[in-house]
Design an enzyme around this catalytic site. Structure first.
Site, PDB file in Angstrom:
ATOM      1  N   ASP A   1      -1.681   5.977  -5.205  1.00  0.00           N
ATOM      2  CA  ASP A   1      -1.984   5.069  -4.103  1.00  0.00           C
ATOM      3  C   ASP A   1      -2.415   3.699  -4.605  1.00  0.00           C
ATOM      4  O   ASP A   1      -3.529   3.529  -5.088  1.00  0.00           O
ATOM      5  CB  ASP A   1      -3.087   5.687  -3.240  1.00  0.00           C
ATOM      6  CG  ASP A   1      -3.455   4.848  -2.036  1.00  0.00           C
ATOM      7  OD1 ASP A   1      -2.702   3.915  -1.708  1.00  0.00           O
ATOM      8  OD2 ASP A   1      -4.498   5.130  -1.415  1.00  0.00           O
TER       9      ASP A   1
ATOM     10  N   ASP B   1       0.833  -1.203   0.000  1.00  0.00           N
ATOM     11  CA  ASP B   1       0.000   0.000   0.000  1.00  0.00           C
ATOM     12  C   ASP B   1       0.867   1.251   0.000  1.00  0.00           C
ATOM     13  O   ASP B   1       1.488   1.587   1.008  1.00  0.00           O
ATOM     14  CB  ASP B   1      -0.898  -0.030   1.248  1.00  0.00           C
ATOM     15  CG  ASP B   1      -1.812   1.175   1.355  1.00  0.00           C
ATOM     16  OD1 ASP B   1      -1.979   1.886   0.345  1.00  0.00           O
ATOM     17  OD2 ASP B   1      -2.360   1.400   2.446  1.00  0.00           O
TER      18      ASP B   1
END
Length: 427
Positions: free
Chosen positions: A312, A129
């Site tokens: 992201d 992530d």
């Protein structure tokens, strides 16, 4: 030397000797296969409840990053608008496991691959992530939502050192991940960091229960300033300890062979050259935040004012502000608001007319979204209205999630504080 990590084999490729005297060998680079899970049900219909739950988790994660930035630096992040979503209880959602080697949660939610921890090393699967910075796994004291996941047995590792500090973060459903902070040896793609902060969770949130999230834990790849632990994330630790040949890592997020490339550039994964853009530095840097100069549909620019955006891998959608989302969809024939049928901020597009000409311009280069990455499937079985991968929400900045990233090879450069993009090579 170069290290390549495949499904079960680590192959060493020695460098050929050069003229005498031979230079010192460069630190290795590494490839980690990554695979994804799907937001689409078995019948091909969009998993709307999972999508809405995911958006809530993203909003909570961004708010948590802002809060951590303030706690770690004493300053308010310039994009922090103060908005925090109210927790919403949800029922567990079963998500299908993809067939590929870098798998994503929720058809582009988070992308999972392997990491090993401890002495002796023990293998785990984690979500990678770039929108967060902590690394956590289920610990031996975890009895809430950890069943079915592999446990980080801190007592079995001779290098695990208890920091006597606790960890607690809340998720969008109101549940938490809580635990104890240890430092231990971590091997990512065969690159080994020592004294790395790892959270041994004593409680998992519902979103990390095995029915909702098959990976064992999460490995954040943003900057230290938004780490809840306050410690260095894994990749910067590898860089500071000289375990990588350069301070960059790159992602290809493909259905049939995703990859995390560490310590160098995988030149076989893209066409042309990388287009680099500098981070909007917050001093210290926090998210992978850049400027998007415009958005277009075909030859028509529909957003002309530059927008701050974070890159992201932990967000499946491409999230823009509501005004921009409306402007983009107003230029797509047949697109309509899906606030009543899907949820606030969502849009639908005719399933038989998904466009492939929606573009976002970064550092003078326009990157277009494929119809496949933009389409999340029909709203219901037999419907000709498909859920769009672009939605509108006020997060303080745009979020270039996997709807965007899946179209590019994306390189994250810690040393030069920049992000690079190039058209991905489809396998």
């Amino acid at each position: 030397m170069q290290i390549k990590l495949s499904v079960a084999l680590l192959a060493l490729v020695p460098l050929l000797a050069a003229a005498s005297p031979a230079p010192s060998p460069a630190p290795p680079v590494a490839k980690v296969p990554v695979a994804r899970r799907s937001f689409t049900k078995e019948n091909g219909v969009a998993d709307i409840e999972a999508l809405k739950a995911h958006v809530l988790e993203v909003q909570t994660k961004i708010g948590r990053g802002f809060d951590n930035f303030k706690a770690n630096t004493g300053k308010v992040h310039p994009n922090d608008n103060g908005v925090r979503p109210a927790p919403v209880k949800r029922s567990p959602v079963k998500r299908a496991t993809g067939k590929v080697t870098l798998t994503d949660d929720l058809d582009g939610d988070l992308w999972q691959g392997g990491v090993s921890v401890g002495t002796p090393l023990s293998a785990f699967t984690v979500d990678f992530d770039t929108g967060s910075s902590d690394f956590f796994l289920p610990g031996p004291k975890c009895t809430t939502n950890c069943q079915g996941h592999k446990v980080f047995q801190t007592g079995s590792s001779s290098t695990a050192v208890d920091q006597h500090k606790t960890f607690s973060i809340e998720f969008g459903d109101g549940s938490t991940v809580a635990g104890e902070i240890f430092k231990d040896t971590v091997s990512l793609g065969g690159l080994v960091a020592t004294g790395q902060a790892v959270v041994a969770a004593t409680q998992y949130s519902e979103g990390f229960a095995i029915a909702n999230s098959p990976p064992d834990g999460l490995l954040g790849m943003a900057f230290q300033s938004i780490a809840n632990t306050g410690d260095s994330p894994v990749f910067p630790t590898l860089v500071s300890q000289g375990k990588t040949s350069s301070s960059v890592f790159g992602f290809t997020l493909l259905d049939d062979g995703g990859e995390l490339f560490l310590g160098g550039t995988d030149t076989t994964a893209f066409t042309g050259s990388l287009t680099f853009t500098p981070l909007i530095v917050t001093n210290p840097p926090a998210f992978w935040e850049i400027s998007v100069s415009s958005a277009s549909v075909g030859a028509t620019k529909v957003v002309t004012r530059a927008q701050d955006a974070i890159v992201d891998t932990g967000t499946t959608l491409l999230i823009v502000d509501p005004t921009s989302a409306t402007a983009i969809h107003n230029k797509i024939p047949g697109a309509a608001s899906a606030a009543r049928t899907v949820g606030q901020g969502f849009f639908t597009i005719p399933c038989n007319e998904i466009p492939s000409n929606v573009g976002f311009t970064i550092a003078g280069k326009t990157f277009t979204l494929s119809a496949d990455t933009l389409n999340f499937g029909p709203v219901s079985e037999g419907s000709n209205s498909c859920v769009s991968g672009i939605m509108g929400a006020n997060e303080g900045f745009w979020i270039l999630g996997d709807v965007f990233i899946r179209n590019t090879y994306t390189e994250f450069d810690f040393g030069n504080e920049r992000v690079g993009f190039a058209p991905v090579v489809l396998k």
